[in-house]
Design a protein around this motif. Structure first.
Motif, mmCIF file in Angstrom:
data_model
loop_
_atom_site.group_PDB
_atom_site.id
_atom_site.type_symbol
_atom_site.label_atom_id
_atom_site.label_comp_id
_atom_site.label_asym_id
_atom_site.label_seq_id
_atom_site.Cartn_x
_atom_site.Cartn_y
_atom_site.Cartn_z
ATOM 1 N N UNK A 60 -37.383 -14.766 -11.805
ATOM 2 C CA UNK A 60 -36.833 -15.248 -13.269
ATOM 3 C C UNK A 60 -35.942 -13.601 -13.749
ATOM 4 N N UNK A 61 -36.040 -12.680 -13.385
ATOM 5 C CA UNK A 61 -35.057 -11.631 -13.575
ATOM 6 C C UNK A 61 -34.302 -11.683 -13.189
ATOM 7 N N UNK A 62 -34.283 -12.243 -12.254
ATOM 8 C CA UNK A 62 -32.938 -11.917 -10.692
ATOM 9 C C UNK A 62 -32.398 -12.762 -10.864
ATOM 10 N N UNK A 63 -32.176 -14.053 -10.951
ATOM 11 C CA UNK A 63 -32.242 -15.310 -11.220
ATOM 12 C C UNK A 63 -30.871 -15.104 -12.807
ATOM 13 N N UNK A 64 -31.943 -14.323 -14.299
ATOM 14 C CA UNK A 64 -30.585 -13.804 -15.549
ATOM 15 C C UNK A 64 -29.764 -12.658 -14.993
ATOM 16 N N UNK A 65 -30.180 -12.248 -14.215
ATOM 17 C CA UNK A 65 -28.956 -11.304 -13.562
ATOM 18 C C UNK A 65 -27.726 -12.010 -12.674
ATOM 19 N N UNK A 66 -28.147 -13.025 -12.186
ATOM 20 C CA UNK A 66 -27.460 -14.035 -11.615
ATOM 21 C C UNK A 66 -27.098 -13.280 -9.952
ATOM 22 N N UNK A 67 -28.371 -12.820 -9.576
ATOM 23 C CA UNK A 67 -28.311 -12.013 -8.539
ATOM 24 C C UNK A 67 -28.280 -13.425 -7.535
ATOM 25 N N UNK A 68 -27.344 -13.129 -6.060
ATOM 26 C CA UNK A 68 -27.846 -13.795 -4.987
ATOM 27 C C UNK A 68 -28.881 -14.080 -4.019
ATOM 28 N N UNK A 69 -29.751 -15.079 -3.827
ATOM 29 C CA UNK A 69 -30.624 -14.548 -3.428
ATOM 30 C C UNK A 69 -30.460 -15.291 -1.363
ATOM 31 N N UNK A 70 -30.942 -15.106 -0.590
ATOM 32 C CA UNK A 70 -31.239 -15.212 0.887
ATOM 33 C C UNK A 70 -29.823 -16.013 1.361
ATOM 34 N N UNK A 71 -28.956 -15.306 2.043
ATOM 35 C CA UNK A 71 -28.229 -17.174 2.198
ATOM 36 C C UNK A 71 -27.776 -16.562 4.265
ATOM 37 N N UNK A 72 -28.034 -17.633 5.041
ATOM 38 C CA UNK A 72 -27.425 -17.437 6.152
ATOM 39 C C UNK A 72 -25.713 -17.460 6.896
ATOM 40 N N UNK A 73 -25.563 -16.411 7.029
ATOM 41 C CA UNK A 73 -24.708 -17.084 7.561
ATOM 42 C C UNK A 73 -23.675 -16.745 9.126
ATOM 43 N N UNK A 74 -22.774 -17.132 9.786
ATOM 44 C CA UNK A 74 -22.413 -16.924 11.469
ATOM 45 C C UNK A 74 -23.864 -16.307 11.445
ATOM 46 N N UNK A 75 -24.832 -17.857 12.161
ATOM 47 C CA UNK A 75 -25.576 -17.244 13.007
ATOM 48 C C UNK A 75 -26.269 -17.932 13.930
ATOM 49 N N UNK A 76 -26.035 -17.816 15.053
ATOM 50 C CA UNK A 76 -26.223 -18.423 16.333
ATOM 51 C C UNK A 76 -27.835 -18.663 17.058
ATOM 52 N N UNK A 77 -28.138 -19.547 16.855
ATOM 53 C CA UNK A 77 -29.575 -20.421 17.515
ATOM 54 C C UNK A 77 -29.669 -20.352 19.247
ATOM 55 N N UNK A 78 -30.112 -20.285 19.757
ATOM 56 C CA UNK A 78 -30.361 -20.014 21.409
ATOM 57 C C UNK A 78 -31.835 -19.880 21.289
ATOM 58 N N UNK A 79 -32.161 -20.933 22.307
ATOM 59 C CA UNK A 79 -34.183 -21.030 22.224
ATOM 60 C C UNK A 79 -34.500 -20.937 24.137
ATOM 61 N N UNK A 80 -35.040 -20.656 24.862
ATOM 62 C CA UNK A 80 -34.967 -19.901 25.675
ATOM 63 C C UNK A 80 -36.594 -20.308 25.938
ATOM 64 N N UNK A 81 -36.672 -20.032 27.472
ATOM 65 C CA UNK A 81 -38.655 -20.178 27.543
ATOM 66 C C UNK A 81 -38.444 -19.078 28.634
#
Length: 725
Positions: free
Chosen positions: A394-415
């Protein structure tokens, strides 16, 4: 948030196994000590005064540090003792106290040292103890804030006073630990356990001539029932009587009337005390871990609050597990009402201690300045870290701080492993993950996420186990990241949760991430949707193998190093091997020994699977065994797991002859040197459990590596369900 100023009571605690009363004292005393149980720590001080009076015929003069709660002194004053004060310093580290003692122009009978805020290092106490011994003064250690005996607490004083009723939710209870030989001999206290309770109580009641609050047995029954009802209600609604404004007023304006009208509580323990305490002490390690997490959560809130209001807040004694003291610093801080601002957003901020009136009126006393500038945040097992994080958000929302963002992530699933290699824990090696999958009938996938902007890579081996239509996905000591920021790692965790923890698809994700325990990482995990499961926190110690051999050896504890030298002088035969049979031989001997003392060893099936994986040509794991022989007889061995730039002490064994000649020190030292020769960067000691295995923990601490604690185990909760979990 609900305000819990002390731990809450739960009827379920009556279902816990009770510690036998004969062994209960061991949590606060040594085997040769005598322990008396009274209702409050203030009554314990009074008991010491009664003994001194009986021995000398004079009411004793006490000297307390001026930063002290007035409640503790009232029984002494009513008994007729003179109470004086000395300055423990603005940092409460007892600097220059001896000079104050030497400047005193009157005789002193009892000197009190306070272990503030549950800290166990006891700064300055050795000098104070030496002075007390030289001047024949009784030294009393006030350990009211300390959970159980630890560190330097209780080592120096003639008496040590603990207050379990402040740390556990019990109606009364103070442990008076007696080391003073004169008192033990004169009052015939030796070899008495809890019999001491009634003897002490009756003696005190007589000495106070009617000032003690004594109750009939029928009234005590009603009191017990009323206490259970009150505490059960407090668990539901919190400490509803709490008010920051009220406690600030009461702290300095009502003491004259308080001292005059206060009736001293009965010295006798309430009937419920031992029944509850004997069930609480078995969970001390659980409570301590909860305290650490609550402290970390408060530190994150203080950080967010200070950034939002642009004020400098200093955290004093940040390792405290009782109260977290904070202070305002700087010119701007002088104009800012920190206590009121915190209470306005729902924080149960406290002002402590309730200073004696002569100190509260002395503007030159450092205790008064410390009181005015300090605020306390309570730490106990009933405070919810999630509730604190809700305030942070609630404090950080008042300060308008951005929370977690996911950008430019490539996912590779392997065994299969694709050759990516950087230092990571043994349990996140491909070989270990495959072995665990094979022994638990689960499938294995490797999830790799690479950021296209900065090439940071995150990955985790996940074991997928099917239960009918449900998939339980687990990651041990993972995910792991190569470089980058903690924020990106938590962002990856959020993505991982959405993919493998989608409840609508009957997917459940549990992780034990390789992330350090601190407020920042806990908060970001919480924001990413992870909720704690259980109370386990992996802790261990690492040695940096990039250091020179001389530096690593020089850092060893003196006693540990001396034991190593003794083992080296025996000229035992040392053999190093990676042979499967050699590893199994040491494992079987270790398994037999642990079984004989009632401890479960590493799974034999897991060890066999690890050996199969390690024998493969492209394996990322080597199990290296160090063995010691005396006259062709095997007397000790240790297994070191080497994987991806790190070495980990896996398990070991030594015979009676080996233990007598410190071969474990010799084996472990040679394992460290061998790992260094292999070009590995870190040596992990494979876990440290201070409560469950204190002897092993002390042994591993002797290498003086860098200790660390990870955040624990978490369950991913989809956004729709987070308000319920």
């Amino acid at each position: 948030m609900k305000k819990f100023l002390k731990p809450t009571f739960d009827l379920g605690f009556f279902c816990n196994k009770a510690e036998p009363l004969e062994t209960l004292n061991r949590y606060w005393s040594d085997s040769n000590d005598v322990v008396g149980w009274l209702s409050r720590s203030s009554i314990s001080f009074l008991q010491i005064a009664v003994w001194k009076f009986a021995l000398t015929g004079n009411k004793p003069r006490f000297w307390f540090p001026s930063y002290i709660c007035d409640d503790a002194l009232i029984p002494l004053k009513k008994f007729g003792c003179e109470v004086m004060f000395y300055n423990a310093g603005e940092d409460l580290n007892y600097h220059a106290c001896i000079k104050q003692f030497d400047d005193l122009n009157c005789d002193l009978d009892v000197l009190v040292y306070v272990h503030y805020f549950g800290k166990i290092d006891a700064p300055g106490i050795s000098d104070i103890a030496e002075y007390s011994k030289r001047k024949k003064i009784w030294l009393v250690e006030d350990a009211a804030h300390v959970y159980i005996k630890a560190g330097n607490v209780g080592k120096y004083g003639d008496f040590t006073v603990f207050s379990p009723h402040k740390r556990f939710n019990i109606p009364s209870g103070s442990a008076l630990v007696i080391k003073n030989a004169d008192v033990i001999s004169f009052f015939s206290l030796a070899n008495q356990d809890n019999i001491l309770v009634n003897d002490l109580s009756e003696e005190l009641i007589k000495s106070l001539e009617g000032d003690v609050d004594c109750h009939s047995s029928s009234k005590r029954i009603h009191e017990n029932l009323r206490w259970i009802i009150k505490e059960s209600a407090r668990k539901l609604v919190g400490s509803i009587g709490y008010s920051y404004d009220k406690q600030v007023l009461n702290s300095s304006t009502c003491q004259d009337k308080f001292e005059k009208d206060k009736v001293i509580p009965s010295p006798k323990l309430k009937d419920l005390t031992f029944s509850l305490l004997s069930r609480y002490v078995g969970r001390v390690s659980v409570f301590q871990k909860q305290h650490v997490r609550v402290r970390c959560a408060w530190l994150e809130l203080v950080k967010a609050f200070s950034e939002f209001h642009d004020v400098e807040i200093v955290v004093n004694h940040s390792d405290s597990d009782y109260m977290l003291p904070i202070q305002l610093k700087g010119v701007k801080g002088e104009m800012f009402d920190l206590g009121n601002a915190l209470s306005q957003i729902g924080v149960p901020v406290l002002k402590w201690p309730n200073l004696p009136k002569q100190i509260s009126k002395d503007i030159t006393n450092s205790a008064l300045a410390l009181y005015k500038s300090s605020y306390m945040l309570p730490i106990n097992a009933s405070i919810s870290e999630e509730a604190i994080f809700a305030l942070v958000r609630s404090i950080r929302r008042k300060a308008k701080e951005e929370t977690l963002e996911l950008v430019d992530l490539n996912v590779d699933v392997k065994t299969n492993d694709d050759g990516e290699c950087f230092p990571r824990p043994f349990v996140q090696s491909l070989a270990y993950s495959r072995a665990r999958s094979n022994t638990s009938s689960s499938s294995l996938v490797k999830v790799k996420v690479r950021s296209t902007s900065d090439e940071n890579m995150f990955f985790s081996y996940i074991r997928k186990k099917k239960y009918m239509f449900t998939s339980l996905n687990t990651s041990s000591f993972g995910p792991v990241m190569s470089g980058g920021t903690e924020e990106k790692e938590i962002a990856f965790l959020s993505m991982l949760g959405k993919k493998y923890g989608a409840w609508f698809k009957a997917h459940v994700l549990m992780i034990t991430p390789n992330i350090p325990l601190n407020g920042s990482s806990m908060y970001k995990l919480w924001v990413a949707g992870y909720r704690r499961v259980g109370n386990s926190n992996w802790s261990s110690s690492r040695i940096d193998l990039s250091q020179s051999e001389e530096r690593i050896r020089g850092a060893l504890n003196k006693k540990w190093r001396n034991q190593l030298v003794k083992a080296e002088r025996c000229n035992f035969e040392l053999i190093e091997s990676t042979n499967t049979n050699d590893v199994l031989q040491v494992f079987e001997l270790s398994e037999q020994y642990l079984s004989s003392i009632g401890i479960q060893s590493v799974s034999k099936d897991l060890v066999k699977e690890l050996l199969v994986e390690a024998s493969k040509g492209d394996s990322d794991l080597t199990l290296r065994v160090q063995r010691v022989y005396s006259d062709n007889e095997l007397i000790g061995g240790v297994i070191i797991a080497e994987s991806n730039g790190e070495a980990t002490y896996f398990f070991g064994w030594s015979s009676e002859l080996g233990r007598k000649n410190y071969v474990t020190q010799l084996l472990l030292w040679n394992g460290i040197l061998s790992s260094k020769e292999q070009g590995l960067s870190l040596f992990d000691l494979g876990g440290i459990d201070h409560v469950g295995s204190p002897g092993v923990a002390k042994f591993k601490q002797g290498l003086n590596g860098e200790e660390y604690i990870n955040v624990g185990t978490f369950l991913y909760v989809p956004r729709l369900f987070r308000f319920k979990v």
